[in-house]
Write an enzyme that holds these catalytic residues in place. Structure first.
Site, PDB file in Angstrom:
ATOM      1  N   TRP A   1      -1.547  -5.212  10.017  1.00  0.00           N
ATOM      2  CA  TRP A   1      -1.258  -4.681   9.845  1.00  0.00           C
ATOM      3  C   TRP A   1      -1.347  -3.654  11.102  1.00  0.00           C
ATOM      4  O   TRP A   1      -0.667  -2.466  11.806  1.00  0.00           O
ATOM      5  CB  TRP A   1      -1.256  -3.386   8.243  1.00  0.00           C
ATOM      6  CG  TRP A   1      -0.491  -4.328   7.581  1.00  0.00           C
ATOM      7  CD1 TRP A   1      -1.276  -5.363   6.244  1.00  0.00           C
ATOM      8  CD2 TRP A   1       0.643  -4.398   7.658  1.00  0.00           C
ATOM      9  NE1 TRP A   1       0.051  -6.033   5.739  1.00  0.00           N
ATOM     10  CE2 TRP A   1       0.762  -5.457   6.501  1.00  0.00           C
ATOM     11  CE3 TRP A   1       1.902  -4.342   7.811  1.00  0.00           C
ATOM     12  CZ2 TRP A   1       2.267  -6.026   5.737  1.00  0.00           C
ATOM     13  CZ3 TRP A   1       3.057  -4.695   7.588  1.00  0.00           C
ATOM     14  CH2 TRP A   1       3.471  -5.618   6.459  1.00  0.00           C
TER      15      TRP A   1
ATOM     16  N   ASP B   1      -4.507   4.481   7.394  1.00  0.00           N
ATOM     17  CA  ASP B   1      -3.404   3.678   7.049  1.00  0.00           C
ATOM     18  C   ASP B   1      -3.894   2.925   5.686  1.00  0.00           C
ATOM     19  O   ASP B   1      -4.488   2.087   5.419  1.00  0.00           O
ATOM     20  CB  ASP B   1      -2.420   2.218   7.758  1.00  0.00           C
ATOM     21  CG  ASP B   1      -1.795   1.725   6.438  1.00  0.00           C
ATOM     22  OD1 ASP B   1      -1.889   2.396   5.644  1.00  0.00           O
ATOM     23  OD2 ASP B   1      -1.429   0.929   7.062  1.00  0.00           O
TER      24      ASP B   1
ATOM     25  N   LYS C   1       1.223  -0.794  -3.878  1.00  0.00           N
ATOM     26  CA  LYS C   1      -0.440  -1.801  -5.049  1.00  0.00           C
ATOM     27  C   LYS C   1      -0.914  -0.842  -5.283  1.00  0.00           C
ATOM     28  O   LYS C   1      -0.577  -1.643  -6.788  1.00  0.00           O
ATOM     29  CB  LYS C   1      -1.169  -1.437  -3.050  1.00  0.00           C
ATOM     30  CG  LYS C   1      -0.042  -2.234  -1.948  1.00  0.00           C
ATOM     31  CD  LYS C   1      -1.221  -2.597  -0.641  1.00  0.00           C
ATOM     32  CE  LYS C   1      -0.265  -3.221   0.582  1.00  0.00           C
ATOM     33  NZ  LYS C   1       0.443  -3.819   0.031  1.00  0.00           N
TER      34      LYS C   1
HETATM   35  N1  PMP Z   1       0.389  -1.227   6.171  1.00  0.00           N
HETATM   36  C1  PMP Z   1      -0.791  -1.525   5.031  1.00  0.00           C
HETATM   37  C2  PMP Z   1      -2.391  -2.007   5.167  1.00  0.00           C
HETATM   38  C3  PMP Z   1      -0.056  -3.256   4.538  1.00  0.00           C
HETATM   39  O1  PMP Z   1      -0.448  -3.199   3.489  1.00  0.00           O
HETATM   40  C4  PMP Z   1       1.474  -2.817   4.307  1.00  0.00           C
HETATM   41  C5  PMP Z   1       2.287  -3.381   3.530  1.00  0.00           C
HETATM   42  N2  PMP Z   1       1.840  -4.817   2.979  1.00  0.00           N
HETATM   43  C6  PMP Z   1       2.121  -2.185   5.272  1.00  0.00           C
HETATM   44  C7  PMP Z   1       1.374  -1.301   5.812  1.00  0.00           C
HETATM   45  C8  PMP Z   1       3.654  -1.811   5.609  1.00  0.00           C
HETATM   46  O2  PMP Z   1       4.117  -1.345   3.538  1.00  0.00           O
HETATM   47  P1  PMP Z   1       5.213  -1.482   3.994  1.00  0.00           P
HETATM   48  O3  PMP Z   1       6.506  -2.557   3.293  1.00  0.00           O
HETATM   49  O4  PMP Z   1       5.129   0.026   2.328  1.00  0.00           O
HETATM   50  O5  PMP Z   1       6.425  -0.159   5.252  1.00  0.00           O
END
Ligand code: PMP
Length: 361
Positions: free
Chosen positions: A102, A173, A197
């Site tokens: 991420w 994030d 989540k």
């Molecule tokens: N950042 C983190 C730490 C995540 O776990 C996720 C999704 N698993 C995301 C960003 C991406 O999120 P989204 O699919 O809502 O764009």
């Protein structure tokens, strides 16, 4: 109805109470004869829902007055672009910490708009993968912000400290750790998280932003990506994801009824401790490759020493009502995501299942 414990990383398990409330209100929200999802976003009913959710989040996280709370569409991924687009207009130098997939995605997006310095990266230490201590980082003094991912959902790596950045705004994030433990909002410039989540269903993303960071975005930034516009319109510049916002409100009320974040944190610590103990005490049958100092509270990753047993493990777990334990496709292995809505009973069953599985093989 088949009752299962869902260990998916997101969209993730929701509290049953929340689902029952949503079900009960589905056709007739508070006697208005319509579902909340059918009501106009500017009408008094939805405005009430929206304001109540913001109030609950402010209360639960002790968000100070000089921060705005935005409820936005687009997922956390949209913030990978919005953060640099909005913060790099005057100074395009920026620091990022790379701890996993991420972080890398956030970095790739920022590189489109600014000069990104990777201040630190995870490495393999004596006790597993480790986040270097801040003394080892290469921070630049004059950057627009430092971005990091306090919990890497895929690798199961978590920071157990908040970086010190002095006057440099800290951007985080917090998608997979928000409200799983207390966090001092004052230490941050921006916190953002997708809802799917710990905050409800996919579709809405929370951005908590300090007022002084709501400035001029880069000139080519789409209107809907400008914090200034979104904030001036209290997240109602266009139609927000109303049902997701509503559901987040229900989840926040549920957290309050549990006793708030401190209480939930104590339960989450117990849950994680039990699961890591089951891995560590398995004589190598199960393995977690993260340095214990950096293990995630919410995403517990592990592998089987004999990985040919993985299919059997997943099949039998599924039969026992323990579902979605497969790790992310990029890293493989197994992963138990144990956010707030996963009851301790789910962990106890998983731990018992894991012990019995070792005896069979
Ligand atoms: N950042 C983190 C730490 C995540 O776990 C996720 C999704 N698993 C995301 C960003 C991406 O999120 P989204 O699919 O809502 O764009």
């Amino acid at each position: 109805m088949r009752k299962v414990f869902n260990f998916n990383a997101g969209p993730a398990m929701l509290p049953e109470e929340v689902l029952l409330t949503a079900q009960g209100e589905m056709l007739d929200w508070h006697g208005c004869g319509m579902s909340i999802m059918e009501l106009g976003h500017r009408g008094p009913e939805f405005q009430q829902v929206a304001a109540a959710a913001e109030k609950s989040l402010r209360e639960l996280m002790a968000i100070p007055e000089h921060y705005q709370v935005l409820f936005l569409p687009g997922g956390a991924t949209t913030q990978f672009a919005m953060v640099p687009l909005n913060l790099l207009a005057r100074n395009n130098k920026v620091d990022y910490v790379d701890t996993g997939i991420w972080s890398k995605k956030a970095i790739a997006e920022a590189e489109r708009y600014g000069q990104v310095n990777i201040a630190a990266k995870c490495h393999h230490g004596k006790e597993g993968i480790v986040i270097p201590s801040q003394q080892e980082w290469h921070l630049q003094p004059d950057v627009a912000y430092l971005h990091y991912t306090p919990n890497e959902t895929i690798e199961g790596i978590e920071f157990h400290f908040i970086p010190e950045t002095g006057d440099v705004p800290l951007v985080a994030d917090v998608s997979s750790m928000i409200l799983s433990q207390p966090i001092d909002v004052n230490r941050f410039g921006i916190l953002y998280a997708g809802a799917q989540k710990n905050l409800g269903q996919a579709g809405v993303t929370i951005v908590i932003i300090r007022n002084d960071l709501i400035g001029e975005a880069m000139p080519f930034t789409p209107t809907l990506y400008q914090y200034k516009v979104l904030s001036a319109n209290h997240s109602f510049y266009n139609t927000p994801p109303t049902y997701s916002w509503y559901l987040t409100g229900l989840v926040l009320d549920w957290i309050k009824r549990q006793g708030g974040v401190e209480t939930i944190y104590a339960i989450n610590q117990r849950k994680a401790k039990k699961l890591y103990a089951a891995i560590d005490e398995s004589n190598g049958f199960y393995c977690n490759n993260i340095d214990p100092k950096c293990r995630s509270l919410t995403n517990v990753v592990f592998t089987l020493k004999d990985d040919t047993l993985q299919g059997e493990f997943l099949k039998q777990a599924n039969e026992a009502g323990l579902v979605n334990l497969r790790g992310h496709k990029v890293v493989g292995g197994l992963r138990a995501s144990i956010y707030n809505a996963m009851p301790e009973q789910g962990i106890d069953l998983l731990v018992t299942f894991m012990r019995e599985f070792t005896l069979k093989y």
